[in-house]
Enzyme design. Structure first.
Site, PDB file in Angstrom:
ATOM      1  N   ILE A 140     -70.474 -26.731  14.385  1.00  0.00           N
ATOM      2  CA  ILE A 140     -71.472 -25.858  13.778  1.00  0.00           C
ATOM      3  C   ILE A 140     -72.284 -26.610  12.727  1.00  0.00           C
ATOM      4  CG2 ILE A 140     -71.915 -23.730  12.530  1.00  0.00           C
ATOM      5  CD1 ILE A 140     -69.264 -22.659  13.609  1.00  0.00           C
TER       6      ILE A 140
ATOM      7  N   VAL B 163     -67.498 -28.168  10.062  1.00  0.00           N
ATOM      8  CA  VAL B 163     -67.116 -26.862  10.571  1.00  0.00           C
ATOM      9  C   VAL B 163     -67.406 -26.793  12.068  1.00  0.00           C
ATOM     10  CG1 VAL B 163     -67.388 -24.376  10.296  1.00  0.00           C
ATOM     11  CG2 VAL B 163     -67.787 -25.881   8.352  1.00  0.00           C
TER      12      VAL B 163
ATOM     13  N   ASP C  92     -71.404 -21.457  -6.505  1.00  0.00           N
ATOM     14  CA  ASP C  92     -72.306 -22.043  -5.511  1.00  0.00           C
ATOM     15  C   ASP C  92     -72.847 -20.958  -4.587  1.00  0.00           C
ATOM     16  OD1 ASP C  92     -73.807 -24.017  -4.377  1.00  0.00           O
ATOM     17  OD2 ASP C  92     -72.219 -24.780  -3.077  1.00  0.00           O
TER      18      ASP C  92
ATOM     19  N   LYS D  28     -62.548 -25.486   9.805  1.00  0.00           N
ATOM     20  CA  LYS D  28     -63.202 -26.424   8.891  1.00  0.00           C
ATOM     21  C   LYS D  28     -62.263 -27.580   8.603  1.00  0.00           C
ATOM     22  CE  LYS D  28     -64.843 -26.358   4.114  1.00  0.00           C
ATOM     23  NZ  LYS D  28     -65.404 -25.473   3.107  1.00  0.00           N
TER      24      LYS D  28
END
Lengths: 293, 452
Positions: free
Chosen positions: B100, B108, B218, B123
């Protein structure tokens, strides 16, 4: 919300079958090593000037590591390296991270102590050079420390949740309305002492009992010992503690002293084996002794 | 690189076929899983009925109580459920389907649980063992995600490992989209009703985190995932950490991706709180309305200048003490007489926003952190109560999955890396001229640049 006060506990199956047991490590030896390892972690934590909260978490992680058939086996991992990695790992995610160098130095020093149950006043009299770590040794120990750290994470499935009973303990004492009494400081001190001692319990109290129960039992016992009157109701129920659990824990707390004395007597001036090689030697020694019978 | 895939017709067909096959497989496995779950539930209920083994201890007179009277007096104790633990499973329990994206902390990919057929996001953590052992950011992310159970926070299913100790994978629920890519691919911005639904979910997750003393640090559209039913989940806790009141003194300023970073962080504040996340929420709100990031600074200084341009220049009245912040000492700001520069132009920039909406947005983007509403205040804001009402997630439009087959593209700065916080030298920076063109038209399309 109850999960905020809850620790993962060992299952009955995990408690009945340890990896070391499957590898034919005698039960008494496993208990001795776990006890000595927990004490070692406590000592290292003090030398690293870590707060007791961090040390307690490290001891819980150290203890969890050995539990269950999928836990670590003493045939494969030395208690000393597991202790060092536990304290390194726990300090890293706390507000008091310690460098690999500090951890390695402290464990090298503790290694030079002549016996496991050392006289406290003989401490600090060792030759500085006896625990100096050369750069090469440091490099290899650091690599081992990092590998062990990940091994712990793997065996615990990254579950590092460790809720400690200390804050609850203060909270409960306040709730009980005795916090402002003249003897409250002694009560808190005594209760904390029980909670600290319980970390070393051969009955694995932190693996089998939830923090509120531990805190409640520590207060109950400390109040009895200090002669402090607590409300004449089943106050422990307010802190979600069953009377049977309370009774069991009070007995278990009191039991630790006898166990510790027994260990000290049993090992005397000898060292409890803290590495894989030392465990092998100990087993060999026992085989020879058995053969002589 | 992604586009070329589709140029190849044969490959596209093959992918289509693969997808179809997966779908069928999924259906089959779903039935299988359902059956398993039923059986498990049955077993669990049996287990619960079995009497618990417990050591009986004599404790004075209470022990004499007969079982009957005990039953009636049985206190209602809180059930403390902390689960148990077991070793990490092997990564071979998952079959990788397609990559991905590559993020700051790992790669990921989409994968399938071999036994249940469930599609998950896998991940792989970037492991840089050399100096600190297991990366502390990954440890924090794992611990915080484990503890954060909320419908709008991505759930960590487990951590699995490969053959070596450096093969560590986080298994998370799979989400079809991230808000950033989805928005880039849409032709029109989200409708007001959609923006409200999205924002409410994001704010509810942030409220949960703040309520549990967690700073995300974040928040940005690329860290906000969306499934095909309009359900939002916040992801990427690589920067997150626990906080306290008062906040711990050793917080790093090197957090939050530049475009979403609050002015106090840019000015080098040594201590901060949940309001850094609230600022990011404001940036996300603006971005959802504009269909492009609100404040696309080229560097720290430019970011600050864009913030002042939009929100006005702070004064000692609007933000007491801001001049004492490390990077603020050498700021050259327009004189106080220039009143034009002190107001926020948020309202002017978003002419189609209702006054409640503009009020919310400008309060989120307050320069003074203390003036920003909490995530909880945000949830109760009148903006969400007025028409158009938030659209129900069931009615949310669906979009073809990007993460399903294609790599995600990213045109935005990366999250900051660990290391020394850059001392922004403001000495040569003169902000006094940035308002000269306020009356003129707003800037056109933003920049697309990669920093790092």
């Amino acid at each position: 919300m109850a999960t905020e006060f809850a620790n993962p506990l060992a299952t009955e199956y995990q408690l009945m079958n340890s990896s070391s047991q499957i590898d034919r490590i005698p039960d008494d030896l496993e208990k001795s090593i776990r006890f000595a390892g927990a004490r070692l972690t406590q000592a290292a934590g003090i030398l690293l000037r870590l707060p007791q909260e961090v040390i307690a978490q490290a001891i819980v992680i150290f203890t969890r590591f050995w539990i269950g058939p999928e836990g670590g086996s003493l045939v494969q991992y030395g208690a000393e390296e597991v202790s060092a990695a536990s304290i390194y790992l726990v300090s890293k995610i706390s507000s008091y991270p310690k460098s690999p160098r500090s951890v390695i130095n402290v464990y090298s020093y503790l290694r030079t102590l002549p016996s496991t149950f050392v006289e406290p006043n003989s401490l600090g009299k060792e030759d500085l050079e006896s625990y100096f770590v050369s750069e090469g040794t440091y490099q290899s120990r650091r690599a081992a420390l990092f590998a062990m750290e990940t091994q712990i994470l793997k065996i615990l499935g990254f579950n590092l949740t460790t809720v400690l009973p200390y804050k609850l303990c203060i909270n409960y004492i306040q709730t009980l309305g005795v916090f402002n009494q003249p003897h409250a400081p002694e009560l808190v001190k005594r209760a904390f002492a029980h909670l600290n001692t319980a970390l070393l319990s051969h009955q694995l109290l932190y693996m089998t009992h939830q923090p509120p129960w531990l805190a409640t039992a520590a207060i109950y016992l400390a109040a009895k010992e200090e002669g402090i009157k607590l409300p004449e109701v089943n106050w422990w129920e307010f802190f979600d503690t069953d009377v049977e659990e309370l009774g069991f824990l009070v007995c278990a707390f009191l039991d630790i002293e006898g166990f510790a004395a027994g260990e000290e007597e049993k090992w005397g001036k000898r060292k409890v084996p803290m590495t894989v090689e030392e465990v092998e030697d100990e087993l060999e020694k026992r085989r020879i002794l058995d053969g002589g019978n | 690189m992604a586009g070329s895939r589709w140029a190849d017709d044969a490959e596209a067909k093959a992918l289509e076929a693969q997808r179809k096959k997966e779908k069928e497989e999924k259906k089959r496995l779903k039935l299988e899983k359902q059956r398993q779950q039923e059986e498990e539930a049955r077993r669990a209920s049996e287990e619960a009925n079995r009497p618990q083994k417990r050591r009986r201890i004599s404790l004075g007179p209470q022990d004499d109580a007969t079982p009957a009277s005990k039953e009636s007096e049985a206190p209602e104790l809180l059930k403390l459920e902390g689960g148990s633990w077991g070793p990490c499973r092997n990564v071979s329990n998952y079959e990788t389907l397609n990559a991905i994206e590559e993020g700051t902390y790992g790669w990921v990919s989409r994968a399938k649980d071999v036994s249940t057929g469930e599609v998950v996001a896998l991940k792989k953590l970037k492991m840089d063992f050399a100096y600190e052992g297991f990366p502390v950011t990954a440890l924090r992310e794992i611990q915080l995600l484990r503890e954060s159970h909320h419908p709008n926070i991505v759930s960590l299913k487990e951590v699995v490992m490969g053959a070596s100790l450096s093969d560590v994978y986080m298994v998370m629920e799979f989400m079809e989209h991230d808000l950033k890519t989805l928005q880039d691919d849409k032709l029109e911005p989200f409708l007001q009703s959609e923006v409200k639904t999205l924002l409410l979910q994001i704010a509810s997750a942030v409220h949960f985190l703040h309520d549990h003393w967690i700073l995300h640090r974040d928040l940005k559209t690329s860290n906000i995932l969306l499934d095909n039913r309009g359900l939002i989940k916040i992801a990427d806790f690589g920067m997150a950490r626990r906080t306290s009141s008062p906040p711990p003194p050793n917080l790093t300023q090197l957090v939050v991706t530049l475009w979403y970073r609050s002015p106090e962080l840019l000015l080098g504040t040594p201590t901060y709180d949940t309001s850094v996340d609230t600022w990011s929420l404001g940036c996300i709100f603006g971005e959802l309305l504009l269909k492009e990031p609100l404040l696309q600074g080229k560097n720290e200084v430019d970011q600050l200048s864009r913030i002042f341009e939009l929100c006005g220049i702070p004064t000692n009245d609007t933000w007491p003490g801001f001049k004492r912040l490390p990077n603020a000492k050498s700021l050259r700001l327009p004189s106080n007489a220039d009143s034009r520069a002190h107001g926020s132009i948020v309202r002017a920039k978003f002419p189609f926003l209702t006054s409640a909406g503009a009020d919310l947005l400008s309060s989120l983007l307050s320069l003074n952190p203390e003036n920003r509403p909490s995530a909880k205040d945000m949830l109760n804001h009148p903006y969400f109560k007025e028409k158009p009402k938030p659209i129900s997630t069931a009615l949310f439009p669906t979009f073809p999955s990007k993460a399903g087959q294609e790599r995600r593209r990213r045109i935005e700065p990366h999250a900051p890396q660990r290391g020394e916080a850059p001392r922004v030298s403001m000495a040569e920076v003169d902000f006094s001229g940035i308002f000269a063109g306020r009356e003129e038209e707003q800037r056109g399309a933003g920049f697309s640049l990669r920093m790092g």
